[in-house]
Design a protein around this motif. Structure first.
Motif, PDB file in Angstrom:
ATOM      1  N   GLU A 117     -52.652 -46.495 -19.581  1.00 14.30           N
ATOM      2  CA  GLU A 117     -52.239 -45.927 -20.872  1.00 14.30           C
ATOM      3  C   GLU A 117     -53.005 -46.583 -22.013  1.00 14.30           C
ATOM      4  O   GLU A 117     -53.227 -47.793 -21.995  1.00 14.30           O
ATOM      5  CB  GLU A 117     -50.742 -46.165 -21.088  1.00 14.30           C
ATOM      6  N   LEU A 163     -50.753 -38.295 -25.485  1.00 11.84           N
ATOM      7  CA  LEU A 163     -50.475 -39.235 -24.400  1.00 11.84           C
ATOM      8  C   LEU A 163     -50.202 -38.493 -23.093  1.00 11.84           C
ATOM      9  O   LEU A 163     -50.586 -38.962 -22.018  1.00 11.84           O
ATOM     10  CB  LEU A 163     -49.282 -40.127 -24.768  1.00 11.84           C
ATOM     11  N   ARG A 164     -49.552 -37.350 -23.192  1.00 10.31           N
ATOM     12  CA  ARG A 164     -49.299 -36.528 -22.005  1.00 10.31           C
ATOM     13  C   ARG A 164     -50.622 -36.088 -21.397  1.00 10.31           C
ATOM     14  O   ARG A 164     -50.835 -36.171 -20.193  1.00 10.31           O
ATOM     15  CB  ARG A 164     -48.490 -35.288 -22.401  1.00 10.31           C
ATOM     16  N   GLN A 205     -52.317 -38.956 -19.811  1.00 11.66           N
ATOM     17  CA  GLN A 205     -51.674 -39.287 -18.551  1.00 11.66           C
ATOM     18  C   GLN A 205     -52.162 -38.329 -17.462  1.00 11.66           C
ATOM     19  O   GLN A 205     -52.417 -38.743 -16.339  1.00 11.66           O
ATOM     20  CB  GLN A 205     -50.161 -39.151 -18.726  1.00 11.66           C
TER      21      GLN A 205
END
Lengths: 121, 121
Positions: A27, A100-101, A104
């Motif tokens: 991350e 961020l999704r 990921q």
């Protein structure tokens, strides 16, 4: 006891792998993803560092460092930058969640590439 | 020219009200909404400040200040706290977006109460 002894295991019982509690797959840091999003918002509006920074009441140098994830902006600064870019903290956070999704997703698909092949071999 | 002069305006042309660019209706600060969410996550897991702080590698006093929105946690700290609470930055940000959305809803409904009546009067 006897029953157990008569069994010759063909292969070792697989060690129960501890399921990682929501593994963070590489991350990015909060300030990195925030900086990238702020830059994207500024460029969307075809603004220079100078213009956005002036409205937020900061120096263009500082804004540049924030955008590159080098400086940790305070909460007041984040609010000022959101305002200067015509958005809100709520909208900004929503966009960051999306960023961020996506990140990921990329990290997961990368991990399932060569890493998974290595594990399968 | 003459045509313009013969017209007596019955009332003044309403001043174009500048549409506020996404007004932040009493938005909380980032560290405030973050702190509240971190506390909620910790309490969901029935953990003490001591337990969560120990896993994040910080003092319980510091965690308490972060939870109350008094300290601005660094990005590294946010990542450590997310990990200690068994979540990721992506999930945490998603939850924060929801928290801010709800907060915005509350703020908007509050603003449409007495304020709107005052504007209508």
């Amino acid at each position: 006891m006897a029953e157990r002894a008569s069994v010759t295991p063909l292969r070792r019982k697989p060690r129960p792998e501890p399921l990682p509690r929501q593994p963070p797959p590489q991350e990015p840091l909060w300030r990195e993803v925030l900086g990238q999003r702020l830059r994207a918002l500024r460029l969307d509006q075809r603004e220079t560092l100078l213009e956005t920074a002036a409205r937020a009441g900061i120096s263009p140098q500082y804004l540049s460092e924030v955008e590159r994830g080098r400086k940790e902006p305070s909460s007041e600064m984040i609010a000022a930058l959101a305002g200067a870019l015509g958005t809100t903290l709520a909208e900004l956070t929503e966009q960051l969640a999306g960023d961020l999704r996506r990140h990921q997703g990329i990290a997961t698909s990368r991990a399932s590439g060569p890493v998974m092949l290595a594990l399968a071999a």
